[in-house]
Write a protein that holds these residues in place. Structure first.
Motif, PDB file in Angstrom:
ATOM      1  N   ALA A  33      64.451   5.171  42.955  1.00 31.05           N
ATOM      2  CA  ALA A  33      64.871   4.376  44.111  1.00 31.05           C
ATOM      3  C   ALA A  33      63.669   3.660  44.727  1.00 31.05           C
ATOM      4  N   ALA A  34      62.538   4.353  44.824  1.00 27.02           N
ATOM      5  CA  ALA A  34      61.330   3.740  45.371  1.00 27.02           C
ATOM      6  C   ALA A  34      60.905   2.544  44.525  1.00 27.02           C
ATOM      7  N   LEU A  35      60.982   2.688  43.216  1.00 28.95           N
ATOM      8  CA  LEU A  35      60.596   1.598  42.319  1.00 28.95           C
ATOM      9  C   LEU A  35      61.519   0.397  42.490  1.00 28.95           C
ATOM     10  N   GLU A  36      62.809   0.651  42.600  1.00 24.06           N
ATOM     11  CA  GLU A  36      63.779  -0.438  42.764  1.00 24.06           C
ATOM     12  C   GLU A  36      63.579  -1.167  44.091  1.00 24.06           C
ATOM     13  N   VAL A  37      63.405  -0.407  45.157  1.00 31.22           N
ATOM     14  CA  VAL A  37      63.219  -1.029  46.473  1.00 31.22           C
ATOM     15  C   VAL A  37      61.912  -1.809  46.499  1.00 31.22           C
ATOM     16  N   PHE A  38      60.872  -1.255  45.902  1.00 30.37           N
ATOM     17  CA  PHE A  38      59.598  -1.968  45.828  1.00 30.37           C
ATOM     18  C   PHE A  38      59.768  -3.302  45.106  1.00 30.37           C
ATOM     19  N   ASP A  39      60.486  -3.299  43.997  1.00 30.62           N
ATOM     20  CA  ASP A  39      60.655  -4.520  43.217  1.00 30.62           C
ATOM     21  C   ASP A  39      61.420  -5.586  44.005  1.00 30.62           C
ATOM     22  N   GLU A  40      62.346  -5.151  44.811  1.00 31.86           N
ATOM     23  CA  GLU A  40      63.164  -6.087  45.582  1.00 31.86           C
ATOM     24  C   GLU A  40      62.488  -6.548  46.875  1.00 31.86           C
ATOM     25  N   GLY A  54      59.079  -5.465  48.007  1.00 38.26           N
ATOM     26  CA  GLY A  54      57.648  -5.302  48.141  1.00 38.26           C
ATOM     27  C   GLY A  54      57.303  -4.028  48.893  1.00 38.26           C
ATOM     28  N   PHE A  55      56.003  -3.758  48.996  1.00 41.77           N
ATOM     29  CA  PHE A  55      55.576  -2.517  49.633  1.00 41.77           C
ATOM     30  C   PHE A  55      55.958  -2.487  51.107  1.00 41.77           C
ATOM     31  N   GLY A  56      55.835  -3.629  51.775  1.00 42.21           N
ATOM     32  CA  GLY A  56      56.159  -3.676  53.188  1.00 42.21           C
ATOM     33  C   GLY A  56      57.607  -3.339  53.479  1.00 42.21           C
ATOM     34  N   GLY A  57      58.503  -3.721  52.564  1.00 38.39           N
ATOM     35  CA  GLY A  57      59.922  -3.455  52.775  1.00 38.39           C
ATOM     36  C   GLY A  57      60.388  -2.137  52.204  1.00 38.39           C
ATOM     37  N   ALA A  58      59.497  -1.456  51.478  1.00 37.49           N
ATOM     38  CA  ALA A  58      59.878  -0.182  50.848  1.00 37.49           C
ATOM     39  C   ALA A  58      59.678   0.956  51.829  1.00 37.49           C
ATOM     40  N   THR A  59      60.478   0.955  52.874  1.00 37.88           N
ATOM     41  CA  THR A  59      60.370   1.991  53.896  1.00 37.88           C
ATOM     42  C   THR A  59      61.032   3.281  53.424  1.00 37.88           C
ATOM     43  N   VAL A  60      60.695   4.354  54.095  1.00 43.30           N
ATOM     44  CA  VAL A  60      61.323   5.642  53.797  1.00 43.30           C
ATOM     45  C   VAL A  60      62.838   5.529  53.960  1.00 43.30           C
ATOM     46  N   PRO A  66      56.032  14.961  51.045  1.00 39.47           N
ATOM     47  CA  PRO A  66      55.666  15.154  52.455  1.00 39.47           C
ATOM     48  C   PRO A  66      54.964  13.965  53.098  1.00 39.47           C
ATOM     49  N   ALA A  67      54.215  13.188  52.312  1.00 40.96           N
ATOM     50  CA  ALA A  67      53.534  12.016  52.875  1.00 40.96           C
ATOM     51  C   ALA A  67      54.394  10.759  52.771  1.00 40.96           C
ATOM     52  N   GLY A  68      55.681  10.931  52.518  1.00 42.78           N
ATOM     53  CA  GLY A  68      56.602   9.805  52.500  1.00 42.78           C
ATOM     54  C   GLY A  68      56.362   8.840  51.358  1.00 42.78           C
ATOM     55  N   ARG A  69      56.426   7.563  51.667  1.00 41.26           N
ATOM     56  CA  ARG A  69      56.351   6.562  50.593  1.00 41.26           C
ATOM     57  C   ARG A  69      54.997   6.564  49.893  1.00 41.26           C
ATOM     58  N   MET A 110      48.721  -1.866  49.595  1.00 37.51           N
ATOM     59  CA  MET A 110      49.030  -0.621  48.889  1.00 37.51           C
ATOM     60  C   MET A 110      47.797   0.222  48.599  1.00 37.51           C
ATOM     61  N   GLU A 111      46.621  -0.360  48.775  1.00 33.93           N
ATOM     62  CA  GLU A 111      45.405   0.337  48.368  1.00 33.93           C
ATOM     63  C   GLU A 111      45.221   1.707  49.011  1.00 33.93           C
ATOM     64  N   PRO A 112      45.477   1.859  50.317  1.00 37.26           N
ATOM     65  CA  PRO A 112      45.316   3.199  50.889  1.00 37.26           C
ATOM     66  C   PRO A 112      46.203   4.243  50.210  1.00 37.26           C
ATOM     67  N   ALA A 113      47.400   3.822  49.780  1.00 34.38           N
ATOM     68  CA  ALA A 113      48.306   4.767  49.118  1.00 34.38           C
ATOM     69  C   ALA A 113      47.864   5.067  47.696  1.00 34.38           C
ATOM     70  N   LEU A 114      47.397   4.031  46.987  1.00 33.69           N
ATOM     71  CA  LEU A 114      47.101   4.189  45.560  1.00 33.69           C
ATOM     72  C   LEU A 114      45.643   4.517  45.251  1.00 33.69           C
TER      73      LEU A 114
END
Length: 210
Positions: free
Chosen positions: A32-39, A41-47, A66-69, A129-133
């Motif tokens: 689901a995270a991958l699909e939402v990201f593709d549609e 972007g990272f900004g719209g891929a909220t929890v 635990p750290a969400g997205r 996305m850099e802080p996450a990745l």
């Protein structure tokens, strides 16, 4: 699984039903995270958006990640890293000659990058996305650089490459070329063979330059 308060005996080697369900739920959340990201972007891929796409609650999502997205996207990225490295290591072990070795390390990357959603996510360079990745970004590339550095060093020792450029520098440049190829194949999967041919041409040019 339990019936009437009594645990059901588990067959040796069999994954318990509860664990199967946990793995399934975890996979649904990641997909689901991958699909939402593709549609979006990272900004719209909220929890909230990811949980809704997965048909799960936010509480369920946080219980797995635990750290969400950030956890979700780090996990996705590292999964791809591991698949790239697993496949590349096997192919590289069976390859011979510098051209064959470089292609063995490049082909799995482009095969995986050509998959819908996966390639666009893995090749993404969104700075937000850099802080996450950051903890997992570059994991596969660094491993490939180490392998290529050894390959180039061996090629020089064997006399098939006389370049005085540091092998580590050449390895970094070749990996940079494969990352550029990844970005292209993520957008145009049908270019995979042309991109592999281009990478091979680069390596042959290095060998001729000797």
């Amino acid at each position: 699984m339990e019936l009437q308060g009594h645990a059901v005996a588990e067959m040796p080697g069999r994954v318990p039903l509860r664990e199967q369900n946990r793995r399934r739920t975890r996979r649904v959340l990641l997909d689901a995270a991958l699909e939402v990201f593709d549609e979006k972007g990272f900004g719209g891929a909220t929890v909230e958006a990811i949980a809704a796409r997965a048909g799960a609650s936010k509480v369920t999502l946080y219980s797995y990640f635990p750290a969400g997205r950030d956890d979700l996207f780090r996990t996705l990225y590292e999964e791809i890293n591991e698949e790239v490295l697993d496949r590349a290591t096997i192919e590289h072990r069976e390859a011979s000659g510098l051209v064959g070795q470089v292609l063995a390390l490049t082909r799995p990357l482009l095969d995986i990058g050509a998959r819908p959603l996966i390639g666009r996510f893995y090749s993404n360079s969104d700075p937000t996305m850099e802080p996450a990745l950051a903890p997992v970004r570059g994991h596969a590339s660094r491993a490939v650089v180490r392998l290529l550095t050894d390959d180039i060093t061996e090629a020089r020792a064997a006399g098939t490459m006389a370049s005085e450029v540091d092998p580590g520098v050449l390895a970094e440049l070749l990996v940079g070329a494969t990352r550029a190829a990844l970005r292209q194949v993520a957008q145009e999967p049908n270019l995979s063979q042309d991109l592999l041919a281009g990478v091979a041409a680069l390596v042959r040019g290095l060998l001729r330059a000797a």
